[in-house]
Write a protein that holds these residues in place. Sequence first.
Motif, mmCIF file in Angstrom:
data_model
loop_
_atom_site.group_PDB
_atom_site.id
_atom_site.type_symbol
_atom_site.label_atom_id
_atom_site.label_comp_id
_atom_site.label_asym_id
_atom_site.label_seq_id
_atom_site.Cartn_x
_atom_site.Cartn_y
_atom_site.Cartn_z
ATOM 1 N N THR A 25 -63.103 -9.271 2.755
ATOM 2 C CA THR A 25 -62.609 -8.823 4.054
ATOM 3 C C THR A 25 -62.327 -7.329 4.015
ATOM 4 O OG1 THR A 25 -61.525 -10.973 4.348
ATOM 5 C CG2 THR A 25 -60.901 -9.216 5.856
ATOM 6 N N ALA A 26 -62.811 -6.610 5.018
ATOM 7 C CA ALA A 26 -62.496 -5.193 5.174
ATOM 8 C C ALA A 26 -61.134 -5.081 5.854
ATOM 9 C CB ALA A 26 -63.569 -4.491 5.996
ATOM 10 N N VAL A 27 -60.178 -4.456 5.173
ATOM 11 C CA VAL A 27 -58.809 -4.357 5.692
ATOM 12 C C VAL A 27 -58.426 -2.888 5.830
ATOM 13 C CG1 VAL A 27 -58.147 -6.557 4.687
ATOM 14 C CG2 VAL A 27 -57.784 -4.459 3.380
ATOM 15 N N LYS A 28 -57.490 -2.656 6.757
ATOM 16 C CA LYS A 28 -56.932 -1.311 6.952
ATOM 17 C C LYS A 28 -55.441 -1.391 6.650
ATOM 18 C CE LYS A 28 -58.403 0.912 10.551
ATOM 19 N NZ LYS A 28 -58.558 1.352 11.965
ATOM 20 N N ASP A 29 -54.960 -0.455 5.870
ATOM 21 C CA ASP A 29 -53.561 -0.474 5.442
ATOM 22 C C ASP A 29 -52.618 -0.301 6.629
ATOM 23 O OD1 ASP A 29 -54.059 -0.846 2.715
ATOM 24 O OD2 ASP A 29 -54.543 1.276 2.458
ATOM 25 N N PRO A 30 -51.369 -0.795 6.499
ATOM 26 C CA PRO A 30 -50.418 -0.719 7.619
ATOM 27 C C PRO A 30 -50.099 0.699 8.075
ATOM 28 C CG PRO A 30 -49.655 -2.268 5.947
ATOM 29 C CD PRO A 30 -50.835 -1.554 5.362
ATOM 30 N N LYS A 31 -50.270 1.696 7.213
ATOM 31 C CA LYS A 31 -49.946 3.067 7.599
ATOM 32 C C LYS A 31 -50.912 3.632 8.642
ATOM 33 C CE LYS A 31 -52.503 5.042 3.683
ATOM 34 N NZ LYS A 31 -52.403 5.898 2.460
ATOM 35 N N HIS A 32 -52.062 2.974 8.801
ATOM 36 C CA HIS A 32 -53.029 3.412 9.814
ATOM 37 C C HIS A 32 -52.845 2.613 11.100
ATOM 38 C CE1 HIS A 32 -55.059 5.789 6.774
ATOM 39 N NE2 HIS A 32 -55.229 4.709 6.010
ATOM 40 N N ALA A 33 -53.156 3.255 12.207
ATOM 41 C CA ALA A 33 -53.038 2.583 13.494
ATOM 42 C C ALA A 33 -54.011 1.405 13.570
ATOM 43 C CB ALA A 33 -53.302 3.567 14.631
ATOM 44 N N CYS A 34 -53.548 0.315 14.140
ATOM 45 C CA CYS A 34 -54.370 -0.899 14.248
ATOM 46 C C CYS A 34 -54.617 -1.205 15.713
ATOM 47 C CB CYS A 34 -53.661 -2.072 13.569
ATOM 48 S SG CYS A 34 -54.594 -3.622 13.642
ATOM 49 N N THR A 35 -55.874 -1.275 16.099
ATOM 50 C CA THR A 35 -56.248 -1.616 17.475
ATOM 51 C C THR A 35 -56.851 -3.010 17.556
ATOM 52 O OG1 THR A 35 -58.418 -0.576 17.183
ATOM 53 C CG2 THR A 35 -56.644 0.800 18.074
ATOM 54 N N GLU A 36 -56.892 -3.733 16.409
ATOM 55 C CA GLU A 36 -57.499 -5.066 16.419
ATOM 56 C C GLU A 36 -56.448 -6.109 16.047
ATOM 57 O OE1 GLU A 36 -61.955 -4.989 15.480
ATOM 58 O OE2 GLU A 36 -61.181 -3.398 14.175
ATOM 59 N N PHE A 37 -56.605 -6.838 14.950
ATOM 60 C CA PHE A 37 -55.647 -7.893 14.608
ATOM 61 C C PHE A 37 -54.875 -7.500 13.347
ATOM 62 C CE2 PHE A 37 -54.347 -11.756 12.411
ATOM 63 C CZ PHE A 37 -53.701 -12.452 13.433
ATOM 64 N N ARG A 38 -53.560 -7.673 13.398
ATOM 65 C CA ARG A 38 -52.719 -7.347 12.246
ATOM 66 C C ARG A 38 -52.201 -8.638 11.611
ATOM 67 N NH1 ARG A 38 -50.567 -2.785 10.433
ATOM 68 N NH2 ARG A 38 -51.030 -1.616 12.342
#
Length: 268
Positions: free
Chosen positions: A117-130
Amino acid sequence: SMQALCKTHFLQQLYRKIDGAVLWSQNERNLDCVITFQTHSILQRFMLRFDFLQLDCNDHLYIYDGAHAVGTYKFDLSCRNTKQTLGAMFTRTNYVTLKYVTDAWGTDSNGFKLVITAVKDPKHACTEFRCNLREFCIATDLVCDGINHCADGSDEASSTACQNNDTGTIMGLEMTWFVVVVVSTLLLIAVCIVVVSICLCRRGLASRPGNNGQQQNYSLQQMYGSNGAMKQGSMTTLPVQGNWYHPAGPLGFLLSTPVRGRLYCQAK
């Protein structure tokens, strides 16, 4: 499946950009292949988690944190590893490279199921699903797809996201696919109606008298005397086809009625 991904072809060495993937392996033999995955954004990295892991002791799955299978690998997985001892694994870069090497022996119980799974760390803005537990941001397409991408099950929980996802379907199809099916069906029906109309029109023209392709030709000298009077026994029908049989009426050629009489003028 690993068997399909490891086939030798010209696309095999290309980086595969993914939001998420599930890799299946079962009793592959004499395999030695390298597969590289890449995220869509440099702000993302990969999370790897096994749902099933039971490798043969002579088989090895090497995991590299980068775009090539060179240098020091991050993990070397074999029969001594289990999914419980590994847990979730993360890369530092937005690439992950897998090198899978197997021998010529194995059973159907040997293999693995790997969720990437490609994940983005919490420090970055999330526009999809957290996700709930680690607050990673993942793609919306991975939510409610039957696969635990968040590792805590929050993307598959009975939440508002899954309920909204279900409401966007009609008869089990997504709204886009439902519209495509409806439009395609209407176009097919319209084409069938046009084809049937053309066939019926041609059949109606072919069934009219005089359209059987037979034609008889008579000269005026055979039918009339020198004084212009018709000879006895020469009353016959002139060729009936084309505009002789269907003189164009006020509604056009196709809708005109058969001719009822003919008028001739013979020069003296």
